[in-house]
Design a protein around this motif. Structure first.
Motif, PDB file in Angstrom:
ATOM      1  N   MET A 174       0.406  -3.248  -3.225  1.00 42.04           N
ATOM      2  CA  MET A 174       0.658  -2.789  -4.589  1.00 42.04           C
ATOM      3  C   MET A 174      -0.553  -2.315  -5.175  1.00 42.04           C
ATOM      4  O   MET A 174      -1.667  -2.904  -4.990  1.00 42.04           O
ATOM      5  N   LYS A 175      -0.494  -0.912  -5.620  1.00 46.48           N
ATOM      6  CA  LYS A 175      -1.422  -0.348  -6.229  1.00 46.48           C
ATOM      7  C   LYS A 175      -1.705  -0.720  -7.622  1.00 46.48           C
ATOM      8  O   LYS A 175      -0.829  -1.165  -8.342  1.00 46.48           O
ATOM      9  N   ILE A 176      -2.951  -0.687  -8.029  1.00 46.02           N
ATOM     10  CA  ILE A 176      -3.566  -0.928  -9.540  1.00 46.02           C
ATOM     11  C   ILE A 176      -3.848  -0.077 -10.073  1.00 46.02           C
ATOM     12  O   ILE A 176      -5.270   0.581  -9.698  1.00 46.02           O
ATOM     13  N   LYS A 177      -3.557   0.401 -11.303  1.00 52.60           N
ATOM     14  CA  LYS A 177      -4.256   1.182 -12.259  1.00 52.60           C
ATOM     15  C   LYS A 177      -4.632   0.736 -13.552  1.00 52.60           C
ATOM     16  O   LYS A 177      -4.062  -0.064 -14.156  1.00 52.60           O
ATOM     17  N   ARG A 185       9.659  -4.336  -8.232  1.00 55.87           N
ATOM     18  CA  ARG A 185       9.111  -4.156  -6.911  1.00 55.87           C
ATOM     19  C   ARG A 185       8.581  -2.653  -6.868  1.00 55.87           C
ATOM     20  O   ARG A 185       9.027  -1.980  -6.265  1.00 55.87           O
ATOM     21  N   PRO A 186       7.907  -2.493  -7.913  1.00 51.22           N
ATOM     22  CA  PRO A 186       7.160  -0.983  -7.910  1.00 51.22           C
ATOM     23  C   PRO A 186       6.171  -0.814  -6.763  1.00 51.22           C
ATOM     24  O   PRO A 186       6.099  -1.729  -5.917  1.00 51.22           O
ATOM     25  N   ASP A 187       5.596   0.461  -6.827  1.00 49.16           N
ATOM     26  CA  ASP A 187       4.695   0.872  -5.707  1.00 49.16           C
ATOM     27  C   ASP A 187       3.336   0.276  -6.390  1.00 49.16           C
ATOM     28  O   ASP A 187       2.351   0.132  -5.584  1.00 49.16           O
ATOM     29  N   ASP A 239      11.915   7.359  -4.071  1.00 45.70           N
ATOM     30  CA  ASP A 239      11.862   8.136  -2.898  1.00 45.70           C
ATOM     31  C   ASP A 239      10.330   8.377  -2.540  1.00 45.70           C
ATOM     32  O   ASP A 239       9.633   7.120  -2.591  1.00 45.70           O
ATOM     33  N   GLU A 240       9.751   9.393  -2.008  1.00 43.54           N
ATOM     34  CA  GLU A 240       8.508   9.194  -1.652  1.00 43.54           C
ATOM     35  C   GLU A 240       7.342   9.204  -2.504  1.00 43.54           C
ATOM     36  O   GLU A 240       6.144   9.239  -2.345  1.00 43.54           O
ATOM     37  N   LYS A 241       7.802   9.514  -3.871  1.00 44.63           N
ATOM     38  CA  LYS A 241       6.744   9.561  -4.712  1.00 44.63           C
ATOM     39  C   LYS A 241       6.465   8.197  -5.378  1.00 44.63           C
ATOM     40  O   LYS A 241       7.184   7.365  -5.367  1.00 44.63           O
ATOM     41  N   LEU A 242       5.082   8.118  -5.693  1.00 42.72           N
ATOM     42  CA  LEU A 242       4.695   6.629  -6.159  1.00 42.72           C
ATOM     43  C   LEU A 242       5.583   6.423  -7.713  1.00 42.72           C
ATOM     44  O   LEU A 242       5.769   7.203  -8.487  1.00 42.72           O
ATOM     45  N   PHE A 243       5.848   4.922  -7.590  1.00 44.33           N
ATOM     46  CA  PHE A 243       6.526   4.551  -8.842  1.00 44.33           C
ATOM     47  C   PHE A 243       5.679   3.454  -9.326  1.00 44.33           C
ATOM     48  O   PHE A 243       5.363   2.306  -8.717  1.00 44.33           O
TER      49      PHE A 243
END
Length: 203
Positions: free
Chosen positions: A1-4, A168-170, A145-149
């Motif tokens: 899980m990415k964090i910005k 359930r995002p990326d 898709d393959e793009k970051l969500f």
């Protein structure tokens, strides 16, 4: 899980991100309406203070091609564009683009869905940087898709785990939710708690 963590305005705040090993640092540029707006020189100072593993994201609203080129030349890893993307942009740049959608313009998703230069999406509330939540069911079933969500909009240490489990995002994107109570700058403790909550949501 990415964090910005978005809306970074100083090298001191960059240190809060370094110690938490987040994935992305967002900086608002060319948008004077935002209290988090900084200039390119300030952004470069923040970039120098960030751990090299943290990717940098310039956050802009309806930029000109010249502004995106300036962002690219400054060394940002990504540009996140709210509102309109200027016509002909992708023929003139090589910096990867994240397209941000507000709940009011989700109908434009298909328009950008197959655009090759777009590598990620950010789904936000109606107002830019408002810190307001929205009905997560509006984006839960958007085709992946393959793009970051990335999910944004009103996320806080006390609700981000629920948001992650439901959508359930990326990755997740926060600004207002980790600011000091007076709204002046980022709160180190809130960032710590936010990151911890995201990690707990994965266990």
């Amino acid at each position: 899980m990415k964090i910005k963590i978005c809306g970074i305005t100083s090298p001191a705040e960059a240190q809060y991100l370094n110690r938490n090993q987040v994935d992305f640092a967002g900086m608002v540029l060319f948008f004077p309406k935002s209290k988090r707006n900084i200039n390119i020189e300030q952004a470069k100072c923040i970039m120098e203070a960030l751990d090299y593993q943290i990717k940098t994201v310039a956050v802009v609203v309806a930029p000109t091609i010249e502004q995106v080129l300036e962002i690219q030349d400054a060394g940002f890893d990504y540009v996140q564009i709210h509102s309109d993307i200027p016509e002909g942009l992708f023929e003139k740049i090589h910096i990867p683009v994240w397209k941000a959608f507000n709940v009011s313009d989700l109908d434009k998703f298909e328009e950008y869905h197959n655009q090759k230069g777009i590598v990620g999406y950010v789904f936000d509330a109606a107002g830019y940087g408002s810190g307001e939540t929205f009905d997560w069911s509006m984006v839960k079933d958007i085709p992946r898709d393959e793009k970051l969500f990335l999910l944004a909009g009103g996320l806080r240490p006390d609700n981000v785990a629920e948001a992650v489990r439901y959508v359930r995002p990326d990755g997740v994107d926060v600004s207002t939710g980790v600011e000091k109570d007076d709204g002046k700058g980022k709160d180190a403790e809130k960032i710590d708690r936010f990151v911890q909550a995201v990690k707990c949501s994965q266990s």
